[in-house]
Design an enzyme around this catalytic site. Structure first.
Site, PDB file in Angstrom:
ATOM      1  N   ASP A  13       0.803  -1.231   0.000  1.00  0.00           N
ATOM      2  CA  ASP A  13       0.000   0.000   0.000  1.00  0.00           C
ATOM      3  C   ASP A  13       0.832   1.275   0.000  1.00  0.00           C
ATOM      4  OD1 ASP A  13      -2.281  -1.606   0.108  1.00  0.00           O
ATOM      5  OD2 ASP A  13      -2.213  -1.682   2.292  1.00  0.00           O
ATOM      6  N   GLU A  14       1.972   1.234  -0.635  1.00  0.00           N
ATOM      7  CA  GLU A  14       2.871   2.389  -0.659  1.00  0.00           C
ATOM      8  C   GLU A  14       2.464   3.417  -1.711  1.00  0.00           C
ATOM      9  OE1 GLU A  14       3.839  -0.770  -1.165  1.00  0.00           O
ATOM     10  OE2 GLU A  14       5.287  -1.380   0.350  1.00  0.00           O
ATOM     11  N   LYS A  16       1.848   2.165  -5.064  1.00  0.00           N
ATOM     12  CA  LYS A  16       2.436   1.610  -6.302  1.00  0.00           C
ATOM     13  C   LYS A  16       1.528   1.864  -7.496  1.00  0.00           C
ATOM     14  CE  LYS A  16       2.409  -2.430  -4.337  1.00  0.00           C
ATOM     15  NZ  LYS A  16       2.051  -2.084  -2.950  1.00  0.00           N
ATOM     16  N   ASN A  38      -5.512 -10.023  -3.645  1.00  0.00           N
ATOM     17  CA  ASN A  38      -5.196  -9.501  -2.307  1.00  0.00           C
ATOM     18  C   ASN A  38      -4.665  -8.070  -2.453  1.00  0.00           C
ATOM     19  OD1 ASN A  38      -2.935 -10.551  -3.625  1.00  0.00           O
ATOM     20  ND2 ASN A  38      -1.950 -11.330  -1.793  1.00  0.00           N
ATOM     21  N   GLY A  40      -4.592  -4.198  -3.746  1.00  0.00           N
ATOM     22  CA  GLY A  40      -5.567  -3.154  -4.020  1.00  0.00           C
ATOM     23  C   GLY A  40      -4.785  -1.924  -4.426  1.00  0.00           C
ATOM     24  N   HIS A  41      -4.804  -1.615  -5.721  1.00  0.00           N
ATOM     25  CA  HIS A  41      -4.009  -0.493  -6.234  1.00  0.00           C
ATOM     26  C   HIS A  41      -4.946   0.629  -6.662  1.00  0.00           C
ATOM     27  CE1 HIS A  41      -0.486  -3.435  -7.203  1.00  0.00           C
ATOM     28  NE2 HIS A  41      -0.822  -3.412  -5.941  1.00  0.00           N
ATOM     29  N   THR A 128      -6.199 -11.635   3.636  1.00  0.00           N
ATOM     30  CA  THR A 128      -7.332 -10.965   2.982  1.00  0.00           C
ATOM     31  C   THR A 128      -8.469 -11.960   2.721  1.00  0.00           C
ATOM     32  OG1 THR A 128      -6.371 -11.408   0.820  1.00  0.00           O
ATOM     33  CG2 THR A 128      -5.807  -9.299   1.832  1.00  0.00           C
ATOM     34  N   GLN A 223       1.847  -6.069  -3.224  1.00  0.00           N
ATOM     35  CA  GLN A 223       2.326  -6.222  -1.841  1.00  0.00           C
ATOM     36  C   GLN A 223       3.641  -5.457  -1.633  1.00  0.00           C
ATOM     37  OE1 GLN A 223       1.158  -9.473  -3.476  1.00  0.00           O
ATOM     38  NE2 GLN A 223      -0.754  -8.593  -2.823  1.00  0.00           N
ATOM     39  N   THR A 298      -7.599  -0.900   0.780  1.00  0.00           N
ATOM     40  CA  THR A 298      -8.298  -0.839  -0.510  1.00  0.00           C
ATOM     41  C   THR A 298      -9.043  -2.145  -0.768  1.00  0.00           C
ATOM     42  OG1 THR A 298      -6.389   0.437  -1.254  1.00  0.00           O
ATOM     43  CG2 THR A 298      -7.900  -0.267  -2.955  1.00  0.00           C
ATOM     44  N   THR A 299      -8.520  -3.250  -0.244  1.00  0.00           N
ATOM     45  CA  THR A 299      -9.113  -4.557  -0.520  1.00  0.00           C
ATOM     46  C   THR A 299     -10.101  -4.970   0.563  1.00  0.00           C
ATOM     47  OG1 THR A 299      -7.148  -5.201  -1.731  1.00  0.00           O
ATOM     48  CG2 THR A 299      -8.523  -6.997  -0.958  1.00  0.00           C
ATOM     49  N   ARG A 302      -9.995  -2.567   6.078  1.00  0.00           N
ATOM     50  CA  ARG A 302      -9.486  -2.548   7.460  1.00  0.00           C
ATOM     51  C   ARG A 302      -8.661  -1.283   7.710  1.00  0.00           C
ATOM     52  NH1 ARG A 302      -6.350  -8.204   7.689  1.00  0.00           N
ATOM     53  NH2 ARG A 302      -6.024  -7.676   5.508  1.00  0.00           N
ATOM     54  N   GLY A 414       0.094  13.966  -3.245  1.00  0.00           N
ATOM     55  CA  GLY A 414      -1.345  13.778  -3.301  1.00  0.00           C
ATOM     56  C   GLY A 414      -1.651  12.560  -4.147  1.00  0.00           C
TER      57      GLY A 414
HETATM   58  P1  GDP Z   1      -0.752   0.376  -3.559  1.00  0.00           P
HETATM   59  O1  GDP Z   1      -1.379  -0.885  -3.072  1.00  0.00           O
HETATM   60  O2  GDP Z   1       0.707   0.412  -3.305  1.00  0.00           O
HETATM   61  O3  GDP Z   1      -1.084   0.694  -4.990  1.00  0.00           O
HETATM   62  O4  GDP Z   1      -1.377   1.542  -2.664  1.00  0.00           O
HETATM   63  P2  GDP Z   1      -2.936   1.726  -2.269  1.00  0.00           P
HETATM   64  O5  GDP Z   1      -3.671   2.214  -3.447  1.00  0.00           O
HETATM   65  O6  GDP Z   1      -3.452   0.522  -1.573  1.00  0.00           O
HETATM   66  O7  GDP Z   1      -2.798   2.831  -1.135  1.00  0.00           O
HETATM   67  C1  GDP Z   1      -2.221   4.062  -1.378  1.00  0.00           C
HETATM   68  C2  GDP Z   1      -3.256   5.164  -1.130  1.00  0.00           C
HETATM   69  O8  GDP Z   1      -2.601   6.402  -1.071  1.00  0.00           O
HETATM   70  C3  GDP Z   1      -4.275   5.297  -2.230  1.00  0.00           C
HETATM   71  O9  GDP Z   1      -5.501   5.713  -1.677  1.00  0.00           O
HETATM   72  C4  GDP Z   1      -3.691   6.401  -3.124  1.00  0.00           C
HETATM   73  O10 GDP Z   1      -4.678   7.109  -3.856  1.00  0.00           O
HETATM   74  C5  GDP Z   1      -3.071   7.284  -2.093  1.00  0.00           C
HETATM   75  N1  GDP Z   1      -1.868   8.005  -2.508  1.00  0.00           N
HETATM   76  C6  GDP Z   1      -0.857   7.613  -3.323  1.00  0.00           C
HETATM   77  N2  GDP Z   1       0.118   8.547  -3.354  1.00  0.00           N
HETATM   78  C7  GDP Z   1      -0.285   9.547  -2.543  1.00  0.00           C
HETATM   79  C8  GDP Z   1       0.322  10.788  -2.123  1.00  0.00           C
HETATM   80  O11 GDP Z   1       1.421  11.143  -2.505  1.00  0.00           O
HETATM   81  N3  GDP Z   1      -0.410  11.546  -1.243  1.00  0.00           N
HETATM   82  C9  GDP Z   1      -1.633  11.165  -0.782  1.00  0.00           C
HETATM   83  N4  GDP Z   1      -2.264  11.956   0.076  1.00  0.00           N
HETATM   84  N5  GDP Z   1      -2.208  10.014  -1.147  1.00  0.00           N
HETATM   85  C10 GDP Z   1      -1.550   9.225  -2.008  1.00  0.00           C
HETATM   86  P1  IMO Z   2      -0.941  -4.127  -2.230  1.00  0.00           P
HETATM   87  O1  IMO Z   2      -0.515  -4.669  -3.553  1.00  0.00           O
HETATM   88  C1  IMO Z   2      -0.966  -4.601   2.107  1.00  0.00           C
HETATM   89  C2  IMO Z   2      -1.243  -8.693   3.673  1.00  0.00           C
HETATM   90  C3  IMO Z   2      -2.509  -9.113   4.382  1.00  0.00           C
HETATM   91  C4  IMO Z   2      -1.945 -10.068   5.401  1.00  0.00           C
HETATM   92  C5  IMO Z   2      -0.846 -10.778   4.603  1.00  0.00           C
HETATM   93  C6  IMO Z   2      -1.260 -12.122   4.028  1.00  0.00           C
HETATM   94  O2  IMO Z   2      -2.221  -3.376  -2.261  1.00  0.00           O
HETATM   95  O3  IMO Z   2       0.172  -3.374  -1.582  1.00  0.00           O
HETATM   96  P2  IMO Z   2      -2.803 -12.796   1.965  1.00  0.00           P
HETATM   97  O4  IMO Z   2      -4.274 -12.555   1.724  1.00  0.00           O
HETATM   98  O5  IMO Z   2      -1.913 -12.219   0.921  1.00  0.00           O
HETATM   99  O6  IMO Z   2      -2.491 -14.226   2.253  1.00  0.00           O
HETATM  100  O7  IMO Z   2      -2.504 -11.992   3.347  1.00  0.00           O
HETATM  101  O8  IMO Z   2      -0.492  -9.896   3.560  1.00  0.00           O
HETATM  102  N1  IMO Z   2      -1.429  -8.152   2.291  1.00  0.00           N
HETATM  103  C7  IMO Z   2      -1.303  -6.869   1.970  1.00  0.00           C
HETATM  104  N2  IMO Z   2      -1.071  -5.782   2.760  1.00  0.00           N
HETATM  105  N3  IMO Z   2      -1.068  -4.472   0.771  1.00  0.00           N
HETATM  106  C8  IMO Z   2      -1.284  -5.541  -0.023  1.00  0.00           C
HETATM  107  O9  IMO Z   2      -1.250  -5.450  -1.369  1.00  0.00           O
HETATM  108  C9  IMO Z   2      -1.443  -6.807   0.574  1.00  0.00           C
HETATM  109  N4  IMO Z   2      -1.673  -8.059   0.110  1.00  0.00           N
HETATM  110  C10 IMO Z   2      -1.643  -8.870   1.170  1.00  0.00           C
HETATM  111  O10 IMO Z   2      -3.141  -8.012   5.000  1.00  0.00           O
HETATM  112  O11 IMO Z   2      -1.320  -9.369   6.429  1.00  0.00           O
HETATM  113 MG    MG Z   3      -2.902  -1.519  -1.798  1.00  0.00          MG
END
Ligand code: GDP
Ligand code: IMO
Ligand code: MG
Length: 424
Positions: A13-14, A16, A38, A40-41, A128, A223, A298-299, A302, A414
Site C-alpha cells: 500500500d505504498e 504503487k 489480495n 488493491g491499487h 485478505t 504487496q 483498498t481490498t 481494514r 497527493g
Molecule cells: P498500492 O497498493 O501500493 O497501490 O497503494 P494503495 O492504493 O493501496 O494505497 C495508497 C493510497 O494512497 C491510495 O488511496 C492512493 O490514492 C493514495 N496516494 C498515493 N500517493 C499519494 C500521495 O502522494 N499523497 C496522498 N495523500 N495520497 C496518495
Molecule cells: P498491495 O498490492 C498490504 C497482507 C494481508 C496479510 C498478509 C497475508 O495493495 O500493496 P494474503 O491474503 O496475501 O495471504 O494476506 O499480507 N497483504 C497486503 N497488505 N497491501 C497488499 O497489497 C497486501 N496483500 C496482502 O493483509 O497481512
Molecule cells: Mg494496496
C-alpha cells in the site's frame, strides 16, 4: 532505460498503483508478476478513482499492453468484475493478456483461507481471505489448476473433480466446514472460460519480443518487501515474492533483462494484518496520519496500522531488491506535525542494530532508535517543483536518501496523477 521494476519497499500500500499509472503513460507494456486480488491499487486520473485488484494499473492507457504474468494467482470472477467495471467507465480491456500458466483461485481456496485463519486462533495472519495462500500451496504441491487447463474442458473437469474431492475431505474432516460443489464450480468456471479465452496466451513470448524490440516495459509489483514469503516478516507474509527477484520467475524473463528497480515507500510506515511493527504509533499522531492519509485498506477496508518512517526497513528493501531509486509518496500527509521521527536503528537490550533481523521474536523486542526533525505546516498538495517544497520537507527527504543510501527519484504530494514531484 527500457525495463523498470516497481516494487513496494515496506508492507504494501505504498502507492504503487499511482506510480505505475504515471510511468505507464511512457510505457508500452505493464506486467503483473505475482500476488492476486489480495492487492488493491488505487489510481486517480482525470478526477476519477479506480481501485484495481488484478488488472495491471496500466489499463487506463489504451495503448499500453497489460499482461497478467504466470506468477499471478487469478480469481476469474474478480477479474471479469473488474473488466466490466472498467468497460462501464469507458475503458477497454482489449489491451489485456493473461499467461496460460497462471494458476486459478477456486471457491475451496477461499474457504480454506478463512478456515485456516480461524484454526490459527490468536496466531492468525490476518489474510485478505481471498484464497491466495491456499492457491499458492496447490501450486507448490503441484496440484494447482492453470489457465491453460481451463481452456481444455475435458481436462479441466477431471482436475476440478479430483481437487474438490480432496479439498472437501480437508474442509469437512479437518476443519468441520461445509464442502463445495464440483458441478457448480465446473459450470461457473466454464462460463468464465468463454469470456477469458480471448486474453489467454503465452505471455513470455510477447514479453521477450517486446524487450528485444527495445520497448519500454514496466513490471508492477504487488504487496511489499516485508510481505515477501522468503524475506518478509514470516509467517506474517503473503505467499508470493513481491521483491524484485520475483519478477523473473513470475513473468519468465531473466535478471539480465531488468534495467532499473524502483522502490515505492510512504513518508511513514503502514501495515494491515498482524505481526510486529517496531515504529507503530498508538497515539494521536498515529490517528492523525490514519485519518489524513485515509489509511484504510483498498481490498478489505481494514484500518491500516500507522507508524513513523522506518529507515531500517527501507534499507533492507534497497539491499534485497537492488533498488536503483525510491519514490516517497504521501509526504503531504505529514504536514502539521511539529516533530517528525525517522527510525535509524533498533535497540535490543544494550545492542543497537542497523539491519533488519530475520527472527520475528527478535524484531518483537526491538525498540526503535529515532532521529527527530522539525516538521512543516500547511498543505503542500499543489506543489510541483522540488525547490518549492518547505525547507523541512526537503531536509526530511534528503535525510531519507542519506540513511537509506538510495536516490529519491519522485515525491508524491497527493493521490492524483499530477500530484507528483521529480527530484533533481
Ligand atoms: P498500492 O497498493 O501500493 O497501490 O497503494 P494503495 O492504493 O493501496 O494505497 C495508497 C493510497 O494512497 C491510495 O488511496 C492512493 O490514492 C493514495 N496516494 C498515493 N500517493 C499519494 C500521495 O502522494 N499523497 C496522498 N495523500 N495520497 C496518495
Ligand atoms: P498491495 O498490492 C498490504 C497482507 C494481508 C496479510 C498478509 C497475508 O495493495 O500493496 P494474503 O491474503 O496475501 O495471504 O494476506 O499480507 N497483504 C497486503 N497488505 N497491501 C497488499 O497489497 C497486501 N496483500 C496482502 O493483509 O497481512
Ligand atoms: Mg494496496
Amino acid at each position: 532505460m527500457a525495463t523498470k521494476v516497481v516494487i513496494g519497499a515496506q508492507w504494501g500500500d505504498e502507492g504503487k498503483g499511482k506510480i505505475i499509472d504515471i510511468l505507464a503513460q511512457q510505457s508500452e507494456v505493464v506486467v503483473r508478476s505475482q500476488g492476486g486480488n489480495n492487492a488493491g491499487h488505487t489510481v486517480e486520473a482525470n478526477g476519477e478513482q479506480y481501485k484495481l485488484h488484478l488488472t495491471p494499473s496500466g489499463i487506463l492507457n489504451a495503448d499500453t499492453l497489460c499482461i497478467i504474468g504466470n506468477g499471478v494467482v487469478l480469481d476469474p470472477a474478480v477479474l471479469l468484475g473488474e473488466l466490466d467495471m472498467l468497460q462501464g467507465r469507458g475503458i477497454s480491456a482489449d489491451n489485456l493478456k493473461i499467461d496460460a500458466r497462471a494458476h486459478i483461485i477456486f471457491p475451496y481456496h477461499r474457504e480454506l483461507d478463512g478456515l485456516s485463519e480461524i484454526a490459527r486462533g490468536k496466531g492468525d495472519i490476518g489474510t485478505t481471505k481471498k484464497g491466495i495462500g491456499p492457491a499458492y500451496m496447490d501450486k507448490a504441491e503441484r496440484s494447482g489448476i492453470r489457465m491453460c487447463d481451463l481452456m481444455n474442458t475435458e481436462l479441466f473437469i477431471e482436475k476440478v473433480r479430483a481437487n474438490v474431492e480432496l479439498k472437501n475431505t480437508i474442509i469437512e474432516k479437518v476443519y468441520g466446514g461445509t464442502g463445495v460443489d464440483a458441478d457448480g464450480i465446473i459450470e461457473e468456471y466454464l462460463g468464465y472460460a468463454q469470456r477469458l479465452k480471448q486474453y489467454v496466451t503465452d505471455t513470455t513470448v510477447l514479453l521477450y519480443a517486446a524487450i528485444k524490440a527495445g520497448k519500454r516495459v514496466l513490471f508492477e509489483g504487488a504487496q511489499g518487501t516485508l510481505l515477501d514469503l522468503d524475506l518478509g516478516t514470516y509467517p506474517y507474509v503473503t505467499s508470493s515474492h513481491p521483491i524484485s527477484g520475483g519478477v523473473c520467475v513470475g513473468t519468465g524473463i531473466g535478471p539480465t533483462m531488468i534495467d532499473e528497480c524502483i522502490g515505492v515507500v510512504k513518508a511513514y510506515t503502514t501495515r494491515v494484518g498482524k505481526g510486529p511493527f517496531p515504529t507503530e504509533l498508538f497515539d494521536e499522531t498515529g490517528d492523525q496520519i490514519r485519518e489524513k492519509g485515509n489509511e484504510y485498506g483498498t481490498t478489505t477496508g481494514r484500518p491500516r496500522r500507522c507508524g513513523w518512517f522506518d529507515a531500517v526497513i527501507v534499507k533492507y528493501a534497497v539491499r534485497t531488491s537492488g533498488l536503483t531509486s525510491i519514490v516517497v509518496n504521501k509526504i503531504d500527509t505529514l504536514g502539521d506535525i511539529d516533530r517528525l521521527k525517522i527510525c535509524v536503528g533498533y535497540k535490543k537490550g544494550s545492542e543497537t542494530m542497523t539491519e533488519f533481523p530475520p527472527s520475528l521474536e527478535e524484531l518483537a523486542v526491538c525498540e526503535p532508535v529515532y532521529e527527530e526533525m522539525d516538521g512543516w505546516d500547511g498543505d503542500i498538495g499543489h506543489i510541483r517543483k522540488y525547490e518549492d517544497l518547505p525547507e523541512n520537507a526537503k531536509k526530511y527527504i534528503e535525510r531519507i536518501e542519506q540513511i537509506c543510501d538510495v536516490k529519491v527519484g519522485m515525491i508524491g504530494v497527493g493521490p492524483g496523477r499530477e500530484q507528483n514531484i521529480i527530484k533533481p
